[in-house]
Motif scaffolding. Structure first.
Motif, PDB file in Angstrom:
ATOM      1  N   THR A 196       0.825  -1.288   0.051  1.00 39.91           N
ATOM      2  CA  THR A 196       0.027  -0.043   0.047  1.00 39.91           C
ATOM      3  C   THR A 196       1.005   1.327  -0.068  1.00 39.91           C
ATOM      4  O   THR A 196       0.697   2.159  -0.852  1.00 39.91           O
ATOM      5  CB  THR A 196      -0.870  -0.255   1.164  1.00 39.91           C
ATOM      6  OG1 THR A 196      -1.742  -1.227   1.256  1.00 39.91           O
ATOM      7  CG2 THR A 196      -1.970   1.163   1.156  1.00 39.91           C
ATOM      8  N   ILE A 197       1.969   1.336   0.658  1.00 41.45           N
ATOM      9  CA  ILE A 197       2.765   2.424   0.792  1.00 41.45           C
ATOM     10  C   ILE A 197       3.506   2.723  -0.653  1.00 41.45           C
ATOM     11  O   ILE A 197       3.549   3.875  -1.032  1.00 41.45           O
ATOM     12  CB  ILE A 197       3.928   2.341   1.866  1.00 41.45           C
ATOM     13  CG1 ILE A 197       3.282   2.202   3.228  1.00 41.45           C
ATOM     14  CG2 ILE A 197       5.191   3.105   1.695  1.00 41.45           C
ATOM     15  CD1 ILE A 197       4.478   1.722   4.406  1.00 41.45           C
ATOM     16  N   TYR A 198       3.789   1.496  -1.351  1.00 45.17           N
ATOM     17  CA  TYR A 198       4.593   1.551  -2.640  1.00 45.17           C
ATOM     18  C   TYR A 198       3.400   2.307  -3.489  1.00 45.17           C
ATOM     19  O   TYR A 198       3.672   3.087  -4.293  1.00 45.17           O
ATOM     20  CB  TYR A 198       4.674   0.068  -2.944  1.00 45.17           C
ATOM     21  CG  TYR A 198       5.228   0.345  -4.691  1.00 45.17           C
ATOM     22  CD1 TYR A 198       6.205   0.907  -4.997  1.00 45.17           C
ATOM     23  CD2 TYR A 198       4.484  -0.711  -5.317  1.00 45.17           C
ATOM     24  CE1 TYR A 198       6.491   0.911  -6.355  1.00 45.17           C
ATOM     25  CE2 TYR A 198       4.554  -0.859  -6.726  1.00 45.17           C
ATOM     26  CZ  TYR A 198       5.593   0.131  -7.258  1.00 45.17           C
ATOM     27  OH  TYR A 198       6.064  -0.091  -8.466  1.00 45.17           O
ATOM     28  N   LEU A 199       2.192   1.758  -3.542  1.00 44.48           N
ATOM     29  CA  LEU A 199       1.238   2.117  -4.434  1.00 44.48           C
ATOM     30  C   LEU A 199       0.921   3.637  -4.161  1.00 44.48           C
ATOM     31  O   LEU A 199       0.553   4.419  -5.121  1.00 44.48           O
ATOM     32  CB  LEU A 199      -0.083   1.445  -4.427  1.00 44.48           C
ATOM     33  CG  LEU A 199      -0.093  -0.357  -4.636  1.00 44.48           C
ATOM     34  CD1 LEU A 199      -1.378  -1.057  -4.684  1.00 44.48           C
ATOM     35  CD2 LEU A 199       0.507  -0.376  -6.309  1.00 44.48           C
ATOM     36  N   ALA A 200       0.758   4.073  -3.241  1.00 40.55           N
ATOM     37  CA  ALA A 200       0.539   5.341  -2.831  1.00 40.55           C
ATOM     38  C   ALA A 200       1.480   6.361  -3.175  1.00 40.55           C
ATOM     39  O   ALA A 200       1.060   7.348  -3.561  1.00 40.55           O
ATOM     40  CB  ALA A 200       0.118   5.682  -1.107  1.00 40.55           C
ATOM     41  N   THR A 201       2.727   5.897  -2.930  1.00 47.67           N
ATOM     42  CA  THR A 201       4.016   6.734  -3.463  1.00 47.67           C
ATOM     43  C   THR A 201       4.002   6.737  -5.044  1.00 47.67           C
ATOM     44  O   THR A 201       3.998   8.009  -5.630  1.00 47.67           O
ATOM     45  CB  THR A 201       5.076   6.231  -3.012  1.00 47.67           C
ATOM     46  OG1 THR A 201       5.343   6.001  -1.726  1.00 47.67           O
ATOM     47  CG2 THR A 201       6.299   6.971  -3.483  1.00 47.67           C
ATOM     48  N   VAL A 202       3.777   5.855  -5.602  1.00 43.02           N
ATOM     49  CA  VAL A 202       3.705   5.949  -7.213  1.00 43.02           C
ATOM     50  C   VAL A 202       2.370   6.535  -7.550  1.00 43.02           C
ATOM     51  O   VAL A 202       2.777   7.365  -8.654  1.00 43.02           O
ATOM     52  CB  VAL A 202       3.573   4.363  -7.760  1.00 43.02           C
ATOM     53  CG1 VAL A 202       2.983   4.468  -9.139  1.00 43.02           C
ATOM     54  CG2 VAL A 202       4.588   3.442  -7.457  1.00 43.02           C
TER      55      VAL A 202
END
Length: 318
Positions: free
Chosen positions: A306-312
């Motif tokens: 989720t952290i990765y997707l939010a950053t992207v």
């Protein structure tokens, strides 16, 4: 002559748009043949069905089964829902769970503190276009192509107590895979060997995309090469850093093949993934209990994903 400025002014005004963006999209869709539309529909629908059938539905079933005491043998209509009892048992009365969590955290620390920086260091060296860099890239990336099970057998040639290369060179007789005091470290070295090549490739791709003018500007300002990397280049590769973080966490959680080949995740090599397999497909056949362990892994993984997707998504909006 007096009408000339008016004529020029009229010519300077751009003609009004004849079609809206929605109308343009509709017109492009009408230009597609029936075969093209069928192909596009299949290209979207088939992967969606595969992901739903092989990822999301099993994940949802795992979460549901984690609240049952099903042993995988009885009929589905006799499944008894026990709520959060499996999670309570995992934490309170399941001795291998705490060592497994400790080993997973140790695995994560080893990959994050040692293997990942070393892979980044190799990527920086190879980005300088050294002589023979193509050969080094291939040699370092080769372990990534191999499965962890095969890597376990390869390192067995090094770790064998009687015929291993390490014991032969140093004149020792250490049972690297059998001794519970050292086998976790031996296995992490083998896993880190594979992880280094993966991280090297990710950072090498990121370095190729950095604008050379940034480095030139840092050099003009008198920054050293290491200072320019950590102050200029490394922050620019923020998306790559997020990907590396997520990959490292997932690799530490899914570390299964290697320990299963060595001793099925016992005797000092307890990992959460190995405990899931022991309970779901092992002799115990406790589907509900194993599903609770798998759900714990799923929740931890989803946090970082989720952290990765939010950053992207935030990067794309900017």
């Amino acid at each position: 002559m007096s009408d000339l400025p008016l004529i020029q002014a009229d010519r300077a005004v751009p003609p009004p748009a004849t079609t809206t963006s929605t109308g343009g999209r509709r017109r492009r869709l009408r230009l597609l043949s029936r075969t093209d539309r069928v192909v596009i529909t299949l290209m979207v629908l088939v992967p969606l069905l595969l992901v739903t059938g092989f990822v999301w539905l099993p994940a949802a079933a795992t979460v549901l089964l984690s609240g049952t005491n099903w042993d995988g043998i009885g009929p589905l209509d006799e499944i008894e829902f026990v709520g959060a009892r499996n999670y309570s048992d995992v934490v309170n009365i399941y001795p291998p769970f705490v060592p497994a969590v400790q080993h997973n955290l140790l695995w994560l620390a080893a990959l994050f503190v040692v293997a990942t920086p070393f892979g980044m260091f190799l990527a920086v060296l190879l980005d300088k276009e050294l002589r023979g860099s193509r050969f080094y890239q291939t040699a370092l990336y080769l372990p990534v192509v191999l499965s962890l099970a095969l890597i376990g057998f390869v390192w067995q040639l090094l770790y064998s107590r009687d015929q291993g290369l390490i014991n032969a060179v140093f004149g020792t007789s250490i049972d690297w895979y059998g001794d519970s005091n050292v086998n976790i470290w031996a296995v992490m070295v083998a896993s880190g060997w594979r992880h280094v090549g993966y991280i090297m490739l990710l950072y090498l791709a990121g370095l190729k995309g950095v604008d050379p003018s940034l480095r030139e500007a840092a050099a003009v300002d008198g920054a050293s090469e290491s200072r320019a990397f950590f102050r200029v280049v490394f922050p620019v590769m923020r998306p790559i850093n997020i990907i590396v973080l997520v990959v490292t966490v997932i690799e530490s959680l899914r570390a299964f093949d290697l320990v299963w080949v060595v001793n099925k995740g016992r005797n000092g090599l307890e990992l959460i993934s190995a405990l899931v397999t022991q309970n779901v497909v092992g002799e115990a056949s406790r589907i509900g209990f194993g599903s609770a362990l798998a759900t714990i892994m799923l929740v931890v993984s989803l946090v970082f994903i989720t952290i990765y997707l939010a950053t992207v998504m935030r990067e794309n909006r900017e």
